[in-house]
Design a protein around this motif. Structure first.
Motif, short mmCIF file in Angstrom:
data_model
loop_
_atom_site.label_atom_id
_atom_site.label_comp_id
_atom_site.label_asym_id
_atom_site.label_seq_id
_atom_site.Cartn_x
_atom_site.Cartn_y
_atom_site.Cartn_z
N GLU A 260 40.68 -45.55 74.25
CA GLU A 260 40.53 -46.57 73.06
C GLU A 260 41.24 -47.02 71.84
O GLU A 260 40.73 -47.20 71.09
N ASN A 261 42.17 -46.38 72.19
CA ASN A 261 43.74 -46.83 71.55
C ASN A 261 43.66 -45.53 70.64
O ASN A 261 44.43 -46.30 68.77
N GLN A 262 42.56 -44.45 70.58
CA GLN A 262 42.73 -44.07 69.35
C GLN A 262 43.75 -42.29 69.57
O GLN A 262 43.55 -41.72 70.56
N LYS B 151 36.79 -32.73 73.90
CA LYS B 151 37.43 -32.81 74.89
C LYS B 151 37.26 -33.73 75.32
O LYS B 151 36.35 -33.64 76.06
N ARG B 152 38.43 -34.69 75.04
CA ARG B 152 38.52 -35.46 75.59
C ARG B 152 39.61 -35.75 76.83
O ARG B 152 40.35 -35.14 77.74
N PRO B 153 38.99 -36.16 78.04
CA PRO B 153 38.58 -36.32 79.38
C PRO B 153 40.36 -36.61 79.68
O PRO B 153 41.23 -36.36 80.38
N HIS B 154 40.72 -37.93 79.46
CA HIS B 154 41.80 -38.37 79.82
C HIS B 154 42.81 -38.66 78.67
O HIS B 154 42.02 -39.74 77.28
N THR B 155 43.69 -38.23 78.33
CA THR B 155 44.79 -38.56 76.88
C THR B 155 46.36 -39.32 78.22
O THR B 155 46.65 -38.31 78.37
N TYR B 156 47.22 -40.21 77.53
CA TYR B 156 47.86 -40.62 77.51
C TYR B 156 48.76 -40.60 77.27
O TYR B 156 49.23 -40.61 75.32
N LYS C 229 45.40 -45.80 82.13
CA LYS C 229 44.87 -45.51 83.85
C LYS C 229 44.25 -44.54 84.42
O LYS C 229 44.84 -43.81 84.29
N ASN C 230 42.78 -44.41 84.33
CA ASN C 230 42.37 -42.75 85.10
C ASN C 230 42.52 -42.55 87.10
O ASN C 230 41.85 -42.08 87.48
N GLU C 231 44.21 -43.03 87.37
CA GLU C 231 43.97 -43.25 88.97
C GLU C 231 44.92 -42.08 89.01
O GLU C 231 45.89 -41.45 88.05
N ILE C 232 44.80 -41.41 90.27
CA ILE C 232 45.30 -39.76 89.99
C ILE C 232 46.80 -40.11 90.64
O ILE C 232 47.15 -41.18 90.92
N ARG C 233 48.25 -39.48 89.99
CA ARG C 233 48.97 -39.65 89.62
C ARG C 233 49.84 -38.88 90.86
O ARG C 233 48.77 -38.51 91.63
N LEU C 234 51.00 -39.33 91.31
CA LEU C 234 51.82 -39.03 92.49
C LEU C 234 52.37 -36.95 91.85
O LEU C 234 51.87 -36.60 92.71
N ASN C 235 52.52 -36.67 91.35
CA ASN C 235 52.86 -35.16 90.88
C ASN C 235 51.81 -35.23 89.80
O ASN C 235 51.25 -35.39 88.51
N ARG C 236 50.53 -34.21 90.66
CA ARG C 236 50.06 -33.69 90.07
C ARG C 236 49.63 -32.04 89.40
O ARG C 236 50.32 -31.45 90.28
N PRO D 276 47.49 -52.27 72.45
CA PRO D 276 48.20 -52.33 70.83
C PRO D 276 49.98 -51.26 71.26
O PRO D 276 49.45 -50.68 72.42
N GLU D 277 51.14 -52.06 71.00
CA GLU D 277 51.99 -51.38 71.15
C GLU D 277 51.47 -49.40 70.32
O GLU D 277 50.35 -49.46 69.73
N SER D 278 52.20 -48.52 70.93
CA SER D 278 52.10 -47.30 71.01
C SER D 278 52.56 -46.95 69.52
O SER D 278 53.25 -48.32 68.90
N PRO D 279 52.36 -45.88 68.47
CA PRO D 279 52.60 -46.50 67.08
C PRO D 279 54.32 -45.82 66.93
O PRO D 279 54.90 -44.97 67.85
N LYS D 280 54.64 -45.63 65.88
CA LYS D 280 56.39 -45.95 65.22
C LYS D 280 57.09 -44.62 65.55
O LYS D 280 57.97 -44.66 65.22
N PHE D 281 55.91 -43.77 65.42
CA PHE D 281 56.64 -41.62 65.98
C PHE D 281 55.85 -40.67 66.18
O PHE D 281 54.64 -41.33 65.74
N GLY D 282 55.93 -40.12 66.79
CA GLY D 282 55.05 -39.09 67.85
C GLY D 282 54.56 -38.21 66.71
O GLY D 282 54.18 -37.65 65.77
N GLN D 283 53.82 -37.33 67.25
CA GLN D 283 53.42 -36.35 66.61
C GLN D 283 53.71 -35.09 66.69
O GLN D 283 53.22 -33.60 66.07
N SER D 284 54.11 -34.81 67.98
CA SER D 284 54.26 -32.73 68.50
C SER D 284 55.42 -32.99 69.39
O SER D 284 55.92 -34.10 70.15
#
Length: 279
Positions: free
Chosen positions: A56-58, A69-74, A88-95, A168-176
């Protein structure tokens, strides 16, 4: 009743999956494991700037992923066109699957459907690794303080950050992870002190604009609202520089001057809420 909880973290073709029994694992244990994963990602991508958000772009901080308890974080990296993470909540190659208990974590690594490695970590080893990362940041910060002119002389070509597909575009600087202007401010963040989180409110940009004086100075960076009234005199660039951004969304202004610095770690104690209806 024991209910299994699951959190997924995605970056490119990598997926980190946390699994635990909700009633059996303490929240600070989960925080240590998420921090451990995020630190590993930062080291592999050689960056100190990450953004975390859901479909949801939050936007979220590390602790909020666990708290809510966010189930999916990008995960994306600002200004890195070569790092693309689709929402997308798809299975990635490297898990990497982390089966978490209070005292230990079993890590199972998969390449496609094939398990390639299984390692068990004691929680104390994860805590030590996280602390080592913080200590490394202290050393980096000390170097920046000793040679500020050399660091500030680097030109930073500001480009449009990578976009999620159809989002929408990701923010212009990060968090961690965390950086700050004073070594004394560098400290391990704890989830045990949650009182401030419960006090955070939502504000519109019009409400923020009312706080545009030295007696009441609010500023927005990366959709977070900070009351920097008490910070004005601590700003290393001088009061006049930070005043340029009060009462506004100063993300772009901050990025022009401090693209390598994590504003939230610097200002988290001054946060009063989040910006809403932000376009």
């Amino acid at each position: 009743m024991n209910n299994k909880e699951v959190i997924n973290l995605y970056i490119e073709d990598r997926q980190d999956i946390l699994e635990w029994i909700g009633d059996e694992v303490e929240i600070d244990v989960l925080d240590e494991v998420v921090t451990f994963i995020i630190n590993d990602i930062k080291q592999k991508y050689q960056t100190d700037l990450l953004t975390l958000r859901d479909q949801e772009n939050q936007y979220y901080d590390i602790d909020q992923i666990i708290e809510f308890k966010r189930p999916h974080t990008y995960i994306t990296i600002p200004q890195r066109y070569d790092v693309k993470t689709l929402a997308k909540n798809e299975i990635r190659l490297n898990r990497n699957i982390y089966i978490i208990k209070n005292e230990s974590v079993l890590l199972e690594k998969y390449k496609g459907a094939r398990k390639v490695e299984s390692v068990e970590y004691q929680l104390i080893a994860i805590k030590k690794a996280n602390q080592k990362y913080v200590d490394t940041l202290k050393g980096i910060f000390d170097d920046l303080v000793i040679q500020p002119k050399k660091r500030n002389s680097i030109k930073n070509d500001i480009q449009n950050p990578v976009q999620f597909q159809n989002e929408p575009e990701s923010p212009k600087f990060g968090q961690s992870p965390k950086e700050c202007v004073s070594p004394g401010w560098i400290q391990r963040k704890s989830l045990n002190d949650s009182n401030k989180k419960n006090d955070l409110k939502q504000f519109t940009i019009d409400e923020v604009a009312k706080h545009n004086s030295i007696n009441s100075a609010w500023i927005v960076i990366n959709s977070k609202v900070y009351d920097v009234t008490k910070y004005l005199n601590k700003h290393p660039g001088g009061q006049d520089e930070i005043i340029k951004g009060i009462g506004t969304d100063a993300t772009a202004l901050f990025m022009q001057n401090h693209p390598w610095v994590n504003a939230h770690y610097l200002l988290e104690h001054f946060q009063v809420g989040f910006l809403i209806n932000h376009k």
